[in-house]
Write a protein that holds these residues in place. Structure first.
Motif, PDB file in Angstrom:
ATOM      1  N   SER A 120       0.834  -1.192   0.000  1.00 17.93           N
ATOM      2  CA  SER A 120       0.000   0.000   0.000  1.00 17.93           C
ATOM      3  C   SER A 120       0.873   1.247   0.000  1.00 17.93           C
ATOM      4  O   SER A 120       0.496   2.282  -0.518  1.00 17.93           O
ATOM      5  N   GLN A 121       2.088   1.109   0.588  1.00 14.50           N
ATOM      6  CA  GLN A 121       3.000   2.256   0.544  1.00 14.50           C
ATOM      7  C   GLN A 121       3.439   2.516  -0.878  1.00 14.50           C
ATOM      8  O   GLN A 121       3.514   3.650  -1.326  1.00 14.50           O
ATOM      9  N   ASN A 122       3.653   1.441  -1.582  1.00 15.15           N
ATOM     10  CA  ASN A 122       4.087   1.531  -2.964  1.00 15.15           C
ATOM     11  C   ASN A 122       3.003   2.189  -3.814  1.00 15.15           C
ATOM     12  O   ASN A 122       3.261   3.089  -4.605  1.00 15.15           O
ATOM     13  N   HIS A 123       1.794   1.767  -3.602  1.00 10.99           N
ATOM     14  CA  HIS A 123       0.638   2.252  -4.321  1.00 10.99           C
ATOM     15  C   HIS A 123       0.407   3.738  -4.009  1.00 10.99           C
ATOM     16  O   HIS A 123       0.167   4.542  -4.882  1.00 10.99           O
ATOM     17  N   HIS A 124       0.637   4.098  -2.738  1.00  7.93           N
ATOM     18  CA  HIS A 124       0.537   5.496  -2.356  1.00  7.93           C
ATOM     19  C   HIS A 124       1.636   6.312  -3.037  1.00  7.93           C
ATOM     20  O   HIS A 124       1.407   7.427  -3.505  1.00  7.93           O
ATOM     21  N   LYS A 125       2.795   5.706  -3.117  1.00  9.21           N
ATOM     22  CA  LYS A 125       3.930   6.392  -3.740  1.00  9.21           C
ATOM     23  C   LYS A 125       3.669   6.631  -5.226  1.00  9.21           C
ATOM     24  O   LYS A 125       3.902   7.724  -5.749  1.00  9.21           O
ATOM     25  N   VAL A 126       3.152   5.610  -5.884  1.00  7.84           N
ATOM     26  CA  VAL A 126       2.889   5.734  -7.323  1.00  7.84           C
ATOM     27  C   VAL A 126       1.863   6.843  -7.593  1.00  7.84           C
ATOM     28  O   VAL A 126       2.088   7.727  -8.413  1.00  7.84           O
ATOM     29  N   VAL A 127       0.738   6.794  -6.836  1.00 11.63           N
ATOM     30  CA  VAL A 127      -0.308   7.794  -7.083  1.00 11.63           C
ATOM     31  C   VAL A 127       0.203   9.194  -6.727  1.00 11.63           C
ATOM     32  O   VAL A 127      -0.111  10.166  -7.414  1.00 11.63           O
ATOM     33  N   SER A 128       1.024   9.291  -5.676  1.00 13.88           N
ATOM     34  CA  SER A 128       1.577  10.597  -5.329  1.00 13.88           C
ATOM     35  C   SER A 128       2.473  11.122  -6.443  1.00 13.88           C
ATOM     36  O   SER A 128       2.486  12.315  -6.742  1.00 13.88           O
ATOM     37  N   GLU A 129       3.230  10.220  -7.056  1.00 12.82           N
ATOM     38  CA  GLU A 129       4.049  10.640  -8.200  1.00 12.82           C
ATOM     39  C   GLU A 129       3.173  11.137  -9.339  1.00 12.82           C
ATOM     40  O   GLU A 129       3.497  12.117 -10.009  1.00 12.82           O
ATOM     41  N   TRP A 130       2.066  10.451  -9.537  1.00  7.23           N
ATOM     42  CA  TRP A 130       1.123  10.902 -10.579  1.00  7.23           C
ATOM     43  C   TRP A 130       0.601  12.300 -10.262  1.00  7.23           C
ATOM     44  O   TRP A 130       0.456  13.131 -11.148  1.00  7.23           O
ATOM     45  N   VAL A 131       0.304  12.523  -8.982  1.00  9.63           N
ATOM     46  CA  VAL A 131      -0.199  13.849  -8.589  1.00  9.63           C
ATOM     47  C   VAL A 131       0.811  14.914  -9.004  1.00  9.63           C
ATOM     48  O   VAL A 131       0.467  15.917  -9.624  1.00  9.63           O
ATOM     49  N   ASN A 132       2.087  14.656  -8.692  1.00 10.87           N
ATOM     50  CA  ASN A 132       3.111  15.639  -9.040  1.00 10.87           C
ATOM     51  C   ASN A 132       3.275  15.801 -10.542  1.00 10.87           C
ATOM     52  O   ASN A 132       3.489  16.888 -11.042  1.00 10.87           O
ATOM     53  N   GLU A 133       3.167  14.685 -11.239  1.00 12.46           N
ATOM     54  CA  GLU A 133       3.445  14.741 -12.670  1.00 12.46           C
ATOM     55  C   GLU A 133       2.265  15.247 -13.500  1.00 12.46           C
ATOM     56  O   GLU A 133       2.454  15.976 -14.464  1.00 12.46           O
ATOM     57  N   TYR A 134       1.063  14.822 -13.135  1.00 13.55           N
ATOM     58  CA  TYR A 134      -0.059  15.079 -14.049  1.00 13.55           C
ATOM     59  C   TYR A 134      -1.045  16.157 -13.597  1.00 13.55           C
ATOM     60  O   TYR A 134      -1.961  16.494 -14.329  1.00 13.55           O
ATOM     61  N   THR A 135      -0.890  16.668 -12.363  1.00 15.59           N
ATOM     62  CA  THR A 135      -1.859  17.662 -11.886  1.00 15.59           C
ATOM     63  C   THR A 135      -1.996  18.838 -12.854  1.00 15.59           C
ATOM     64  O   THR A 135      -3.103  19.240 -13.189  1.00 15.59           O
ATOM     65  N   ASP A 136      -0.854  19.356 -13.333  1.00 17.53           N
ATOM     66  CA  ASP A 136      -0.921  20.547 -14.191  1.00 17.53           C
ATOM     67  C   ASP A 136      -1.756  20.319 -15.441  1.00 17.53           C
ATOM     68  O   ASP A 136      -2.663  21.092 -15.738  1.00 17.53           O
ATOM     69  N   SER A 137      -1.457  19.247 -16.152  1.00 17.67           N
ATOM     70  CA  SER A 137      -2.182  19.064 -17.416  1.00 17.67           C
ATOM     71  C   SER A 137      -3.634  18.672 -17.158  1.00 17.67           C
ATOM     72  O   SER A 137      -4.535  19.103 -17.885  1.00 17.67           O
ATOM     73  N   LEU A 138      -3.889  17.903 -16.110  1.00 20.98           N
ATOM     74  CA  LEU A 138      -5.285  17.545 -15.806  1.00 20.98           C
ATOM     75  C   LEU A 138      -6.073  18.778 -15.378  1.00 20.98           C
ATOM     76  O   LEU A 138      -7.247  18.929 -15.714  1.00 20.98           O
ATOM     77  N   PHE A 139      -5.400  19.658 -14.649  1.00 25.84           N
ATOM     78  CA  PHE A 139      -6.069  20.887 -14.213  1.00 25.84           C
ATOM     79  C   PHE A 139      -6.423  21.761 -15.418  1.00 25.84           C
ATOM     80  O   PHE A 139      -7.536  22.274 -15.524  1.00 25.84           O
ATOM     81  N   GLN A 140      -5.457  21.908 -16.336  1.00 21.20           N
ATOM     82  CA  GLN A 140      -5.726  22.698 -17.551  1.00 21.20           C
ATOM     83  C   GLN A 140      -6.909  22.120 -18.317  1.00 21.20           C
ATOM     84  O   GLN A 140      -7.780  22.842 -18.780  1.00 21.20           O
ATOM     85  N   TYR A 141      -6.884  20.822 -18.425  1.00 24.32           N
ATOM     86  CA  TYR A 141      -7.949  20.114 -19.135  1.00 24.32           C
ATOM     87  C   TYR A 141      -9.310  20.438 -18.508  1.00 24.32           C
ATOM     88  O   TYR A 141     -10.280  20.721 -19.194  1.00 24.32           O
ATOM     89  N   THR A 142      -9.349  20.427 -17.191  1.00 25.42           N
ATOM     90  CA  THR A 142     -10.619  20.618 -16.487  1.00 25.42           C
ATOM     91  C   THR A 142     -11.060  22.072 -16.476  1.00 25.42           C
ATOM     92  O   THR A 142     -12.239  22.363 -16.681  1.00 25.42           O
ATOM     93  N   VAL A 143     -10.120  22.964 -16.245  1.00 27.27           N
ATOM     94  CA  VAL A 143     -10.500  24.364 -16.100  1.00 27.27           C
ATOM     95  C   VAL A 143     -11.043  24.897 -17.427  1.00 27.27           C
ATOM     96  O   VAL A 143     -11.935  25.747 -17.458  1.00 27.27           O
ATOM     97  N   LYS A 144     -10.544  24.369 -18.533  1.00 27.82           N
ATOM     98  CA  LYS A 144     -11.069  24.740 -19.841  1.00 27.82           C
ATOM     99  C   LYS A 144     -12.526  24.339 -19.965  1.00 27.82           C
ATOM    100  O   LYS A 144     -13.300  24.993 -20.641  1.00 27.82           O
TER     101      LYS A 144
END
Lengths: 225, 78
Positions: A46-70
């Protein structure tokens, strides 16, 4: 000695694996050890899974946010939706197979969240939408008070104050009207049926939104400036 | 000739749907002769132009705190 060994087992799972080999030699120790191994295994999963999703948060938040705010044109709402998508991804992580690209997977979750949002907007008090007929006399001519006044439009789009006034006019629209406009500018086709609105009603809402915006700008901007 | 009411309806329709040939001609003829409806058409087109511009601009936003918040939220789920 026993106590300290136990301590090592709990805090350092690697030590435990070493101890596991001693199973045949020292029965009691191996028993503790096996328990610790299984505990530490699930914990590290579960730590690993938390780590992976946290990495996704750092990597993809910007583009997902742009996608949504549009799509929703509201910063706070966009943030909520992006966060909801990450939470959903975290909770259904077991469904994610490494075969697909995480960004594609996250985007598909997010798309559903956005659609849910629009669906909710349209579910609220569905009312009959009137046309713009009140602006006109019975013979189809303009009512005096509704005749469009002239607008001074030079350099208008570069004027930040005008843009501000425009934005506040958008904010004043009923949510379902402004949502209709936003849907219109989504890059991909939106299935109106999925949102539970009829095409006729959708066009009526766009029409009303435009009429309202023009009037709002007249009072908020052109009659003042 | 079509009425002002009809002409305004066509202007609004043209923002979202293609007009038929006949409708296009009717609207053109009307706005050539009716200054009020010409103004209405120009203003509606302007609103459309600004809408397009406003809704397709990307607003830069600092998301670093938001990322930390999200990760913290994920930790709380355990």
């Amino acid at each position: 000695m026993f106590k300290s060994f136990y301590h090592i087992l709990v805090t350092k799972p690697v030590m435990c694996l070493v101890a596991d080999k001693k199973k045949e030699v020292k029965g009691k120790i191996s028993f503790i050890c096996i328990k610790v191994v299984s505990f530490s295994m699930s914990n590290s999963n579960s730590q690993n899974h938390h780590k992976v999703v946290s990495e996704w948060v750092n990597e993809y938040t910007d583009s997902l946010f742009q996608y949504t705010v549009k799509r929703v044109s509201d910063i706070n709402l966009a943030k909520d939706l992006v966060q909801d998508a990450f939470i959903a991804a975290y909770q259904s992580y077991h469904k994610f197979e490494n075969r697909s690209n995480p960004k594609t997977w996250l985007t598909s979750i997010l798309k559903n969240k956005i659609m849910d949002h629009f669906r909710q907007v349209y579910r609220r008090n569905e009312t009959f939408i009137e046309g713009n007929s009140t602006d006109f006399n019975e013979d189809g001519s303009w009512k005096i008070e509704n005749i469009p006044s002239t607008w001074e439009t030079e350099h208008l789009l570069d004027n930040p104050n005008f843009i501000k006034a425009f934005d506040s006019c958008i904010d004043e629209l009923p949510e379902r009207w402004s949502s209709s406009i936003r849907i219109k500018y989504l890059k991909e086709e939106t299935d109106l049926d999925q949102l539970g609105i009829s095409k006729a009603n959708y066009w009526k809402m766009l029409e009303r939104a435009r009429t309202q915006l023009r009037k709002c700008l007249t009072t908020k901007w052109f009659s003042v400036n | 000739m079509i009425s002002c009411k009809r002409s305004a309806a066509l202007v609004l329709k043209s923002q979202d749907l293609p007009l038929r040939r006949k409708e296009k001609i009717q609207l053109k003829l009307h706005t050539k002769m009716c200054a009020v409806c010409k103004t209405f058409e120009q203003q509606t087109n302007l609103v459309e132009e600004v809408l397009k511009q406003r809704l397709s601009t990307e607003k830069p936003e600092d998301l670093s705190t938001f990322k930390i918040e999200t990760i913290t939220k994920l930790s709380e789920l355990n």
